[in-house]
Write a protein that holds these residues in place. Structure first.
Motif, PDB file in Angstrom:
ATOM      1  N   SER A   1     -29.117  -6.532 -35.660  1.00  0.00           N
ATOM      2  CA  SER A   1     -27.840  -7.259 -35.719  1.00  0.00           C
ATOM      3  C   SER A   1     -26.893  -6.626 -36.727  1.00  0.00           C
ATOM      4  CB  SER A   1     -28.080  -8.718 -36.097  1.00  0.00           C
ATOM      5  OG  SER A   1     -28.810  -9.364 -35.092  1.00  0.00           O
ATOM      6  N   ILE A   2     -27.421  -6.223 -37.864  1.00  0.00           N
ATOM      7  CA  ILE A   2     -26.580  -5.582 -38.884  1.00  0.00           C
ATOM      8  C   ILE A   2     -26.006  -4.281 -38.355  1.00  0.00           C
ATOM      9  CG2 ILE A   2     -26.650  -4.426 -41.129  1.00  0.00           C
ATOM     10  CD1 ILE A   2     -28.618  -6.637 -42.007  1.00  0.00           C
ATOM     11  N   LEU A   3     -26.812  -3.487 -37.657  1.00  0.00           N
ATOM     12  CA  LEU A   3     -26.314  -2.231 -37.102  1.00  0.00           C
ATOM     13  C   LEU A   3     -25.242  -2.466 -36.046  1.00  0.00           C
ATOM     14  CD1 LEU A   3     -29.587  -0.137 -36.758  1.00  0.00           C
ATOM     15  CD2 LEU A   3     -27.767   0.101 -38.450  1.00  0.00           C
ATOM     16  N   ILE A   4     -25.416  -3.477 -35.208  1.00  0.00           N
ATOM     17  CA  ILE A   4     -24.407  -3.795 -34.193  1.00  0.00           C
ATOM     18  C   ILE A   4     -23.110  -4.228 -34.861  1.00  0.00           C
ATOM     19  CG2 ILE A   4     -23.817  -5.457 -32.379  1.00  0.00           C
ATOM     20  CD1 ILE A   4     -26.778  -5.303 -31.520  1.00  0.00           C
ATOM     21  N   TRP A   5     -23.210  -5.078 -35.894  1.00  0.00           N
ATOM     22  CA  TRP A   5     -22.015  -5.519 -36.615  1.00  0.00           C
ATOM     23  C   TRP A   5     -21.292  -4.326 -37.239  1.00  0.00           C
ATOM     24  CZ3 TRP A   5     -24.839  -9.951 -39.616  1.00  0.00           C
ATOM     25  CH2 TRP A   5     -25.096 -11.000 -38.735  1.00  0.00           C
ATOM     26  N   HIS A   6     -22.053  -3.396 -37.789  1.00  0.00           N
ATOM     27  CA  HIS A   6     -21.444  -2.222 -38.408  1.00  0.00           C
ATOM     28  C   HIS A   6     -20.721  -1.365 -37.370  1.00  0.00           C
ATOM     29  CE1 HIS A   6     -20.857   0.972 -41.270  1.00  0.00           C
ATOM     30  NE2 HIS A   6     -21.405   1.817 -40.428  1.00  0.00           N
ATOM     31  N   LYS A   7     -21.325  -1.191 -36.200  1.00  0.00           N
ATOM     32  CA  LYS A   7     -20.676  -0.406 -35.142  1.00  0.00           C
ATOM     33  C   LYS A   7     -19.390  -1.068 -34.669  1.00  0.00           C
ATOM     34  CE  LYS A   7     -24.868   1.738 -33.377  1.00  0.00           C
ATOM     35  NZ  LYS A   7     -25.800   1.830 -32.238  1.00  0.00           N
ATOM     36  N   LYS A   8     -19.419  -2.390 -34.512  1.00  0.00           N
ATOM     37  CA  LYS A   8     -18.206  -3.108 -34.100  1.00  0.00           C
ATOM     38  C   LYS A   8     -17.106  -2.959 -35.137  1.00  0.00           C
ATOM     39  CE  LYS A   8     -20.379  -6.747 -31.360  1.00  0.00           C
ATOM     40  NZ  LYS A   8     -20.570  -8.197 -31.241  1.00  0.00           N
ATOM     41  N   ARG A   9     -17.474  -3.089 -36.394  1.00  0.00           N
ATOM     42  CA  ARG A   9     -16.494  -2.958 -37.477  1.00  0.00           C
ATOM     43  C   ARG A   9     -15.879  -1.564 -37.481  1.00  0.00           C
ATOM     44  NH1 ARG A   9     -17.982  -2.450 -43.592  1.00  0.00           N
ATOM     45  NH2 ARG A   9     -15.957  -2.713 -44.549  1.00  0.00           N
ATOM     46  N   ALA A  10     -16.720  -0.539 -37.326  1.00  0.00           N
ATOM     47  CA  ALA A  10     -16.227   0.836 -37.327  1.00  0.00           C
ATOM     48  C   ALA A  10     -15.317   1.103 -36.125  1.00  0.00           C
ATOM     49  CB  ALA A  10     -17.403   1.807 -37.334  1.00  0.00           C
ATOM     50  N   SER A  11     -15.698   0.618 -34.948  1.00  0.00           N
ATOM     51  CA  SER A  11     -14.876   0.865 -33.764  1.00  0.00           C
ATOM     52  C   SER A  11     -13.543   0.127 -33.844  1.00  0.00           C
ATOM     53  CB  SER A  11     -15.629   0.482 -32.493  1.00  0.00           C
ATOM     54  OG  SER A  11     -15.873  -0.896 -32.465  1.00  0.00           O
ATOM     55  N   ARG A  12     -13.529  -1.049 -34.442  1.00  0.00           N
ATOM     56  CA  ARG A  12     -12.266  -1.770 -34.594  1.00  0.00           C
ATOM     57  C   ARG A  12     -11.359  -1.106 -35.621  1.00  0.00           C
ATOM     58  NH1 ARG A  12     -15.237  -7.518 -33.863  1.00  0.00           N
ATOM     59  NH2 ARG A  12     -15.088  -7.557 -31.600  1.00  0.00           N
ATOM     60  N   ARG A  13     -11.956  -0.480 -36.622  1.00  0.00           N
ATOM     61  CA  ARG A  13     -11.125   0.275 -37.574  1.00  0.00           C
ATOM     62  C   ARG A  13     -10.493   1.490 -36.905  1.00  0.00           C
ATOM     63  NH1 ARG A  13     -14.075   0.389 -43.479  1.00  0.00           N
ATOM     64  NH2 ARG A  13     -13.687  -1.785 -43.941  1.00  0.00           N
ATOM     65  N   VAL A  14     -11.239   2.155 -36.042  1.00  0.00           N
ATOM     66  CA  VAL A  14     -10.680   3.298 -35.307  1.00  0.00           C
ATOM     67  C   VAL A  14      -9.575   2.822 -34.387  1.00  0.00           C
ATOM     68  CG1 VAL A  14     -11.209   5.031 -33.546  1.00  0.00           C
ATOM     69  CG2 VAL A  14     -12.767   4.696 -35.462  1.00  0.00           C
ATOM     70  N   LEU A  15      -9.786   1.712 -33.703  1.00  0.00           N
ATOM     71  CA  LEU A  15      -8.773   1.156 -32.815  1.00  0.00           C
ATOM     72  C   LEU A  15      -7.506   0.799 -33.590  1.00  0.00           C
ATOM     73  CD1 LEU A  15      -8.264   0.256 -29.883  1.00  0.00           C
ATOM     74  CD2 LEU A  15      -9.149  -1.977 -30.522  1.00  0.00           C
ATOM     75  N   ARG A  16      -7.688   0.294 -34.794  1.00  0.00           N
ATOM     76  CA  ARG A  16      -6.538  -0.073 -35.630  1.00  0.00           C
ATOM     77  C   ARG A  16      -5.687   1.153 -35.990  1.00  0.00           C
ATOM     78  NH1 ARG A  16      -8.362  -1.643 -41.356  1.00  0.00           N
ATOM     79  NH2 ARG A  16      -8.665   0.599 -41.322  1.00  0.00           N
ATOM     80  N   ASP A  17      -6.339   2.299 -36.157  1.00  0.00           N
ATOM     81  CA  ASP A  17      -5.633   3.498 -36.601  1.00  0.00           C
ATOM     82  C   ASP A  17      -5.028   4.327 -35.471  1.00  0.00           C
ATOM     83  OD1 ASP A  17      -6.280   2.821 -39.201  1.00  0.00           O
ATOM     84  OD2 ASP A  17      -8.087   4.065 -39.237  1.00  0.00           O
ATOM     85  N   LEU A  18      -5.237   3.931 -34.210  1.00  0.00           N
ATOM     86  CA  LEU A  18      -4.668   4.681 -33.097  1.00  0.00           C
ATOM     87  C   LEU A  18      -3.162   4.466 -33.014  1.00  0.00           C
ATOM     88  CD1 LEU A  18      -7.271   4.032 -30.254  1.00  0.00           C
ATOM     89  CD2 LEU A  18      -7.005   6.093 -31.634  1.00  0.00           C
ATOM     90  N   THR A  19      -2.473   5.507 -32.585  1.00  0.00           N
ATOM     91  CA  THR A  19      -1.023   5.401 -32.397  1.00  0.00           C
ATOM     92  C   THR A  19      -0.739   4.707 -31.069  1.00  0.00           C
ATOM     93  OG1 THR A  19      -0.883   7.526 -31.269  1.00  0.00           O
ATOM     94  CG2 THR A  19      -0.668   7.542 -33.677  1.00  0.00           C
ATOM     95  N   ASP A  20       0.522   4.330 -30.874  1.00  0.00           N
ATOM     96  CA  ASP A  20       0.910   3.666 -29.624  1.00  0.00           C
ATOM     97  C   ASP A  20       0.685   4.562 -28.412  1.00  0.00           C
ATOM     98  OD1 ASP A  20       1.612   1.313 -30.875  1.00  0.00           O
ATOM     99  OD2 ASP A  20       3.710   1.907 -31.150  1.00  0.00           O
ATOM    100  N   SER A  21       0.947   5.859 -28.545  1.00  0.00           N
ATOM    101  CA  SER A  21       0.730   6.758 -27.407  1.00  0.00           C
ATOM    102  C   SER A  21      -0.767   6.910 -27.098  1.00  0.00           C
ATOM    103  CB  SER A  21       1.354   8.129 -27.669  1.00  0.00           C
ATOM    104  OG  SER A  21       0.751   8.739 -28.787  1.00  0.00           O
ATOM    105  N   GLU A  22      -1.612   6.917 -28.121  1.00  0.00           N
ATOM    106  CA  GLU A  22      -3.061   6.993 -27.883  1.00  0.00           C
ATOM    107  C   GLU A  22      -3.571   5.710 -27.230  1.00  0.00           C
ATOM    108  OE1 GLU A  22      -4.441   9.930 -31.531  1.00  0.00           O
ATOM    109  OE2 GLU A  22      -4.168   7.781 -31.917  1.00  0.00           O
ATOM    110  N   LEU A  23      -3.027   4.577 -27.641  1.00  0.00           N
ATOM    111  CA  LEU A  23      -3.395   3.311 -27.010  1.00  0.00           C
ATOM    112  C   LEU A  23      -2.953   3.284 -25.550  1.00  0.00           C
ATOM    113  CD1 LEU A  23      -2.584   0.761 -29.851  1.00  0.00           C
ATOM    114  CD2 LEU A  23      -4.837   1.401 -29.004  1.00  0.00           C
ATOM    115  N   HIS A  24      -1.761   3.829 -25.287  1.00  0.00           N
ATOM    116  CA  HIS A  24      -1.262   3.885 -23.920  1.00  0.00           C
ATOM    117  C   HIS A  24      -2.171   4.767 -23.058  1.00  0.00           C
ATOM    118  CE1 HIS A  24       1.586   3.733 -20.653  1.00  0.00           C
ATOM    119  NE2 HIS A  24       1.560   5.064 -20.582  1.00  0.00           N
TER     120      HIS A  24
END
Length: 83
Positions: A40-63
């Motif tokens: 569970s801790i590893l899954i939580w860590h992966k989710k946290r890391a992926s959401r941080r990457v998603l937060r740092d994407l530009t609008d064109s990368e999100l598009h």
């Protein structure tokens, strides 16, 4: 006549033989529980890391991946262990 239950008879109040067949401490259960917690801790860590990457994407990368900024912000705002 005594009001207290008679524990010498088989009256359901005192049955030590029901506990004799059970193991007092099973290490496999402890390690299985530890493994589930660690997983569970590893899954939580992966989710946290992926959401941080998603937060740092530009609008064109999100598009490019088909996500709007509002959807990305909604996902980033989630707690890492609830979903």
């Amino acid at each position: 006549m005594s009001v207290a239950p008679d524990c010498r008879r088989d009256n359901g109040f005192h049955q030590p033989e029901q506990f004799r067949d059970r193991a007092r401490f099973d290490r496999r259960n402890v390690w299985a529980t530890f493994g589930q917690v660690w997983s569970s801790i590893l899954i939580w860590h992966k989710k946290r890391a992926s959401r941080r990457v998603l937060r740092d994407l530009t609008d064109s990368e999100l598009h490019d991946i088909g996500i709007s900024r509002a959807d990305a912000d909604k996902e980033v705002a989630k707690s890492f262990f609830w979903d």
